[in-house]
Design a protein around this motif. Sequence first.
Motif, PDB file in Angstrom:
ATOM      1  N   ILE A 124       0.840  -1.204   0.000  1.00 13.02           N
ATOM      2  CA  ILE A 124       0.000   0.000   0.000  1.00 13.02           C
ATOM      3  C   ILE A 124       0.870   1.247   0.000  1.00 13.02           C
ATOM      4  O   ILE A 124       0.598   2.217  -0.726  1.00 13.02           O
ATOM      5  CB  ILE A 124      -0.950  -0.020   1.213  1.00 13.02           C
ATOM      6  N   GLY A 125       1.937   1.234   0.814  1.00 10.30           N
ATOM      7  CA  GLY A 125       2.844   2.381   0.823  1.00 10.30           C
ATOM      8  C   GLY A 125       3.460   2.626  -0.537  1.00 10.30           C
ATOM      9  O   GLY A 125       3.573   3.775  -0.990  1.00 10.30           O
ATOM     10  N   LEU A 126       3.861   1.561  -1.232  1.00  9.24           N
ATOM     11  CA  LEU A 126       4.452   1.696  -2.564  1.00  9.24           C
ATOM     12  C   LEU A 126       3.429   2.240  -3.554  1.00  9.24           C
ATOM     13  O   LEU A 126       3.755   3.108  -4.392  1.00  9.24           O
ATOM     14  CB  LEU A 126       4.975   0.340  -3.035  1.00  9.24           C
ATOM     15  N   GLY A 163      -7.145   2.581   4.140  1.00  6.97           N
ATOM     16  CA  GLY A 163      -7.200   1.421   3.263  1.00  6.97           C
ATOM     17  C   GLY A 163      -6.502   0.216   3.859  1.00  6.97           C
ATOM     18  O   GLY A 163      -6.985  -0.923   3.749  1.00  6.97           O
ATOM     19  N   ALA A 164      -5.355   0.452   4.524  1.00  7.99           N
ATOM     20  CA  ALA A 164      -4.631  -0.659   5.152  1.00  7.99           C
ATOM     21  C   ALA A 164      -5.468  -1.310   6.242  1.00  7.99           C
ATOM     22  O   ALA A 164      -5.497  -2.537   6.372  1.00  7.99           O
ATOM     23  CB  ALA A 164      -3.309  -0.142   5.719  1.00  7.99           C
ATOM     24  N   HIS A 165      -6.160  -0.500   7.035  1.00  9.21           N
ATOM     25  CA  HIS A 165      -6.996  -1.051   8.103  1.00  9.21           C
ATOM     26  C   HIS A 165      -8.174  -1.826   7.534  1.00  9.21           C
ATOM     27  O   HIS A 165      -8.570  -2.867   8.068  1.00  9.21           O
ATOM     28  CB  HIS A 165      -7.494   0.077   9.003  1.00  9.21           C
ATOM     29  N   LEU A 166      -8.734  -1.343   6.442  1.00  8.79           N
ATOM     30  CA  LEU A 166      -9.883  -2.031   5.846  1.00  8.79           C
ATOM     31  C   LEU A 166      -9.488  -3.392   5.264  1.00  8.79           C
ATOM     32  O   LEU A 166     -10.311  -4.315   5.227  1.00  8.79           O
ATOM     33  CB  LEU A 166     -10.514  -1.156   4.761  1.00  8.79           C
ATOM     34  N   ALA A 236       2.237   2.604   5.893  1.00  9.53           N
ATOM     35  CA  ALA A 236       1.188   3.262   5.109  1.00  9.53           C
ATOM     36  C   ALA A 236       0.573   4.461   5.825  1.00  9.53           C
ATOM     37  O   ALA A 236      -0.463   4.952   5.398  1.00  9.53           O
ATOM     38  CB  ALA A 236       0.078   2.248   4.785  1.00  9.53           C
ATOM     39  N   ILE A 237       1.210   4.949   6.866  1.00  7.38           N
ATOM     40  CA  ILE A 237       0.606   6.010   7.678  1.00  7.38           C
ATOM     41  C   ILE A 237       1.042   7.400   7.256  1.00  7.38           C
ATOM     42  O   ILE A 237       0.353   8.381   7.500  1.00  7.38           O
ATOM     43  CB  ILE A 237       0.938   5.787   9.174  1.00  7.38           C
ATOM     44  N   GLY A 238       2.196   7.514   6.629  1.00  8.32           N
ATOM     45  CA  GLY A 238       2.663   8.840   6.247  1.00  8.32           C
ATOM     46  C   GLY A 238       3.461   9.501   7.349  1.00  8.32           C
ATOM     47  O   GLY A 238       4.295   8.863   8.005  1.00  8.32           O
TER      48      GLY A 238
END
Length: 296
Positions: A124-126, A163-166, A236-238
């Motif tokens: 997701i981060g990528l 999105g990562a949590h979902l 993925a948190i920024g």
Amino acid sequence: MREPRSAGFWPLAIVFALFVLFMYGPMFVIFVLSFQGPEGGLTFPLRGFSLHWFRQLAEGLGTVDIGAAFRRSLAVGVVVMGLTVLLSVLAGLAFRKKLRGGNALFYVTVASLIMPSIIVSLGIGLQFRLLDGGIKWLLEAVGATETLENYGTALGLFTSALGAHLTWTLPFGLLIMFAVFNRFNPAYEEAARDLGATPWQTFRHVVFPLIAPSVIGVGMFGFTLSWDEIARTSQAIGDVNTLPLELQGLTSTVTTPAIYALGTVTTVVSFLVMAVAVGLAMALGRRSRQRGRVPS
């Protein structure tokens, strides 16, 4: 007279007691140690009894803003809970009918459960870093120089982290709702339609009251899984951190019972959410039983 215990009762009882101790013993130890006095340490024996470390936690732990991290985790947890409930219920209703490609869609949805969480987070981060590159290229192409200079990243709490949590909460919600609708009796809906109810009225007055306890359970899962999530959030948190990430970082820098106080607070929040969910489910069950009584 009561029947005598079988020969295997006490060995199994001891194994079960050890299992419960293994599961909940660490949580109980952290809870106790968080109430130490000002001279308290990270191990037993206790040195006094006070709320000193909770007060220190409220004042802040150095450069870490625990209050802001708590609010971020609470906010994303509520949003994840709402989206998990909404999407799970809609998917459960949709999958009651034969869908073209439905099996493939189902397996793709639950595949994230068997993927290593850190790999999901890295992916997701990528994706969002590639999205950043595309957005910057587009802004440069259209000559939006000022917007380009002010643009940071698409990574954030309510974008990539959400999105990562979902990817973690939705499969659980879907599996619960599929199980609920798999044993749902369609005769109730047919009776409502025979009485002239619209599809929305049928769902609101017939279907939803029957599945409401399960919907509450899905919401509880959504919030608690999001509240405690670390691995899928880490990449993925920024630029900001949620409370679990701050807690993970503090384990290597904080050497006082304040870290235990923080763990106690996060655990209490989880138990409060579960208590509210159980209370709502019990209230709905009581209300349903009262409606089902026929006056004599």
